[in-house]
Design a protein around this motif. Sequence first.
Motif, PDB file in Angstrom:
ATOM      1  N   LEU A 145       3.698   4.531 -23.105  1.00  0.00           N
ATOM      2  CA  LEU A 145       3.426   4.367 -21.681  1.00  0.00           C
ATOM      3  C   LEU A 145       3.356   5.731 -21.010  1.00  0.00           C
ATOM      4  CD1 LEU A 145       5.796   1.378 -20.817  1.00  0.00           C
ATOM      5  CD2 LEU A 145       3.318   1.314 -21.036  1.00  0.00           C
ATOM      6  N   GLN A 146       2.259   6.002 -20.321  1.00  0.00           N
ATOM      7  CA  GLN A 146       2.096   7.296 -19.674  1.00  0.00           C
ATOM      8  C   GLN A 146       2.636   7.255 -18.256  1.00  0.00           C
ATOM      9  OE1 GLN A 146      -1.757   9.034 -19.801  1.00  0.00           O
ATOM     10  NE2 GLN A 146      -1.967   8.863 -22.012  1.00  0.00           N
ATOM     11  N   PRO A 147       3.592   8.119 -17.924  1.00  0.00           N
ATOM     12  CA  PRO A 147       4.095   8.166 -16.550  1.00  0.00           C
ATOM     13  C   PRO A 147       3.054   8.758 -15.615  1.00  0.00           C
ATOM     14  CG  PRO A 147       5.053   9.932 -17.850  1.00  0.00           C
ATOM     15  CD  PRO A 147       4.258   9.083 -18.799  1.00  0.00           C
ATOM     16  N   ARG A 148       3.132   8.393 -14.341  1.00  0.00           N
ATOM     17  CA  ARG A 148       2.184   8.904 -13.351  1.00  0.00           C
ATOM     18  C   ARG A 148       2.871   9.711 -12.270  1.00  0.00           C
ATOM     19  NH1 ARG A 148      -2.245   4.390 -11.835  1.00  0.00           N
ATOM     20  NH2 ARG A 148      -2.678   6.052 -10.373  1.00  0.00           N
ATOM     21  N   THR A 149       4.161   9.493 -12.066  1.00  0.00           N
ATOM     22  CA  THR A 149       4.867  10.133 -10.951  1.00  0.00           C
ATOM     23  C   THR A 149       6.111  10.848 -11.458  1.00  0.00           C
ATOM     24  OG1 THR A 149       6.298   8.240 -10.473  1.00  0.00           O
ATOM     25  CG2 THR A 149       4.100   8.230  -9.470  1.00  0.00           C
ATOM     26  N   LEU A 330       4.982  11.715   3.739  1.00  0.00           N
ATOM     27  CA  LEU A 330       4.765  10.274   3.608  1.00  0.00           C
ATOM     28  C   LEU A 330       3.725   9.966   2.528  1.00  0.00           C
ATOM     29  CD1 LEU A 330       4.905   9.139   7.339  1.00  0.00           C
ATOM     30  CD2 LEU A 330       6.500   8.536   5.513  1.00  0.00           C
ATOM     31  N   CYS A 331       2.714  10.802   2.399  1.00  0.00           N
ATOM     32  CA  CYS A 331       1.736  10.597   1.325  1.00  0.00           C
ATOM     33  C   CYS A 331       2.404  10.723  -0.039  1.00  0.00           C
ATOM     34  CB  CYS A 331       0.591  11.609   1.445  1.00  0.00           C
ATOM     35  SG  CYS A 331      -0.586  11.253   2.771  1.00  0.00           S
ATOM     36  N   GLN A 332       3.320  11.673  -0.179  1.00  0.00           N
ATOM     37  CA  GLN A 332       4.035  11.835  -1.439  1.00  0.00           C
ATOM     38  C   GLN A 332       4.912  10.618  -1.734  1.00  0.00           C
ATOM     39  OE1 GLN A 332       5.848  15.579  -0.437  1.00  0.00           O
ATOM     40  NE2 GLN A 332       4.285  16.783  -1.482  1.00  0.00           N
ATOM     41  N   CYS A 333       5.554  10.080  -0.697  1.00  0.00           N
ATOM     42  CA  CYS A 333       6.375   8.875  -0.864  1.00  0.00           C
ATOM     43  C   CYS A 333       5.506   7.689  -1.268  1.00  0.00           C
ATOM     44  CB  CYS A 333       7.116   8.554   0.434  1.00  0.00           C
ATOM     45  SG  CYS A 333       8.430   9.723   0.855  1.00  0.00           S
ATOM     46  N   ALA A 368      -1.554  13.094  -4.183  1.00  0.00           N
ATOM     47  CA  ALA A 368      -0.905  12.089  -3.340  1.00  0.00           C
ATOM     48  C   ALA A 368      -1.802  11.704  -2.163  1.00  0.00           C
ATOM     49  CB  ALA A 368       0.436  12.615  -2.843  1.00  0.00           C
ATOM     50  N   VAL A 369      -2.390  12.696  -1.503  1.00  0.00           N
ATOM     51  CA  VAL A 369      -3.275  12.420  -0.364  1.00  0.00           C
ATOM     52  C   VAL A 369      -4.486  11.614  -0.827  1.00  0.00           C
ATOM     53  CG1 VAL A 369      -4.799  13.462   1.354  1.00  0.00           C
ATOM     54  CG2 VAL A 369      -2.536  14.442   0.947  1.00  0.00           C
ATOM     55  N   ALA A 370      -5.065  12.014  -1.955  1.00  0.00           N
ATOM     56  CA  ALA A 370      -6.241  11.308  -2.468  1.00  0.00           C
ATOM     57  C   ALA A 370      -5.905   9.850  -2.783  1.00  0.00           C
ATOM     58  CB  ALA A 370      -6.764  12.011  -3.718  1.00  0.00           C
ATOM     59  N   TYR A 371      -4.700   9.616  -3.313  1.00  0.00           N
ATOM     60  CA  TYR A 371      -4.293   8.238  -3.618  1.00  0.00           C
ATOM     61  C   TYR A 371      -4.244   7.399  -2.344  1.00  0.00           C
ATOM     62  CZ  TYR A 371      -1.345   4.233  -4.615  1.00  0.00           C
ATOM     63  OH  TYR A 371      -0.855   2.952  -4.706  1.00  0.00           O
ATOM     64  N   VAL A 372      -3.625   7.935  -1.299  1.00  0.00           N
ATOM     65  CA  VAL A 372      -3.504   7.194  -0.041  1.00  0.00           C
ATOM     66  C   VAL A 372      -4.887   6.909   0.538  1.00  0.00           C
ATOM     67  CG1 VAL A 372      -2.654   7.304   2.336  1.00  0.00           C
ATOM     68  CG2 VAL A 372      -1.205   8.098   0.467  1.00  0.00           C
ATOM     69  N   VAL A 373      -5.771   7.908   0.523  1.00  0.00           N
ATOM     70  CA  VAL A 373      -7.114   7.733   1.082  1.00  0.00           C
ATOM     71  C   VAL A 373      -7.888   6.642   0.337  1.00  0.00           C
ATOM     72  CG1 VAL A 373      -9.366   8.861   1.394  1.00  0.00           C
ATOM     73  CG2 VAL A 373      -7.255  10.076   2.002  1.00  0.00           C
ATOM     74  N   THR A 374      -7.772   6.607  -0.980  1.00  0.00           N
ATOM     75  CA  THR A 374      -8.540   5.640  -1.762  1.00  0.00           C
ATOM     76  C   THR A 374      -8.029   4.206  -1.602  1.00  0.00           C
ATOM     77  OG1 THR A 374      -7.143   6.104  -3.707  1.00  0.00           O
ATOM     78  CG2 THR A 374      -9.237   7.296  -3.530  1.00  0.00           C
ATOM     79  N   GLN A 375      -6.873   4.024  -0.976  1.00  0.00           N
ATOM     80  CA  GLN A 375      -6.363   2.664  -0.762  1.00  0.00           C
ATOM     81  C   GLN A 375      -7.013   1.990   0.440  1.00  0.00           C
ATOM     82  OE1 GLN A 375      -4.494   1.571  -3.361  1.00  0.00           O
ATOM     83  NE2 GLN A 375      -4.985   3.697  -3.924  1.00  0.00           N
ATOM     84  N   SER A 376      -7.759   2.761   1.219  1.00  0.00           N
ATOM     85  CA  SER A 376      -8.436   2.197   2.391  1.00  0.00           C
ATOM     86  C   SER A 376      -9.796   1.651   1.958  1.00  0.00           C
ATOM     87  CB  SER A 376      -8.614   3.276   3.465  1.00  0.00           C
ATOM     88  OG  SER A 376      -9.284   2.760   4.580  1.00  0.00           O
TER      89      SER A 376
END
Length: 467
Positions: A145-149, A330-333, A368-376
């Motif tokens: 299993l590859q960790p991501r965070t 918050l993006c990191q969280c 982290a920022v890219a992850y949050v943006v792609t959730q929209s």
Amino acid sequence: MREITSIPPTLGLEDLLFNGYSEPDEDKDEVLQDMKSHSDNVTVIFDGVTELSSLVVKKLVEKDLLPDAKIIITCRPDDEEDLCPEDWLRVEVKGFSEETIKTYLSTTLGDDHREVLSNVELMTLCHVPMYALMVAASFSSGDSLQPRTVTEICINIVRICLQINSNKPRIKNLNQFIKTKANEILSLAEAAFYATQRKTVNLEELSCDDSCVLSFLKQLDVKVAPTETRTVYAFLHYTMQEFFAALWLLKNPDKIREVFQQCLTEEMKHMKHLIPFMCRLLIEKSPCLMSCLTPAEELQETRNWFMEEMIDTFSTKADDNELYVDTLFLCQCLYESQSSEACVYFLNKLDFYLDLSGEDLDPHSCCAVAYVVTQSKERKINLNLEDVTVSEQGMKQFFGCLQNVEWHDSLPLQLWMVVLLSEGQTECAELLHLCKNDLHLPVVESSCKGQCLSLLGSRRYGLQQSV
């Protein structure tokens, strides 16, 4: 400084140097006098400082003692303002480059390093040398299993260490084994929490004596008198101490709101580092750890309110009724939580406007920022990148999420400024393609224009100057 934090605040220079650190073979009075007389030849390095709790250390930093000595302090960026005078030379360790990451991982993991290289999230983590070490340790375990965070890496390391030090390397049900050690683990976690509150790495009143659990600690024998030593314990790295502190806080959810409020104060802002760990530990996902330490219904009760209250706490209105948002934190969280629902709640609260102006973003922050943006999925994000500094690795993350970003008038200019002032130049061609071969530059930034035009060579592109 792990040992220095145990020394009484009233300690003198002689004791600091010769009892707290090491005693010279020759007469120490003579050595001390030589240091005072020739302080310009003395260099004192305080490594891993969290606060100037000792009076003698503070006097050395302020040049009241050994006035001509070179004083070097290493600390986290968050602690910098509290520790170093404004006129000091500041050096920031930027971490591993992409090429260095590949070299390090191939050396430590052999052929397995290609699995890490194919994992974008892990690559962005590895620019921090300590995280690169943790990634390598996690992959060395043979876990598929590859960790991501960061939190997932810490969970893996804790589980691996418990298995290795259990004297039962072939444990079939590790989760069940962890449950039998829950009291000991939480006892260590409690000591970690209160040590973190005090900004110290030394654990006091440690009641746990289980050798398996104590394997996470380093034993320090501190000399407190010529014929007396005191044994203290510290985690092998401060990150692991904060991780264990987060475990205890989740087991005691009635204290979480209090810690949220403490994080908003100057004195206790360092407690923020616990929160990203908590965001991931609450999630029902493998590998698990928190669910082995506390009943499922207790965790669910915390999940019901945690993310929204955390986002609300760090999105507060100032006296002028203007919303202040700790966007990057918050993006990191949210990235640690890997929760699309929480991201959408956050973006709704900001009316889908992410203001990153003035930020210095490392590769993992960009991830982290890219992850949050792609959730929209339903609405484009308005992204402000004015005066943002991003590394070449980070730009690759940004380009991956731009399809979710509203292409407003100032964004091309901001992107060109970020690319041209970054360390690399490989993203220019991709940005030209995104901008339909238009180059957007401010009239006054002639150095950027010259750099960009030299990259274009003899090829022809439209040039748009923005005032």
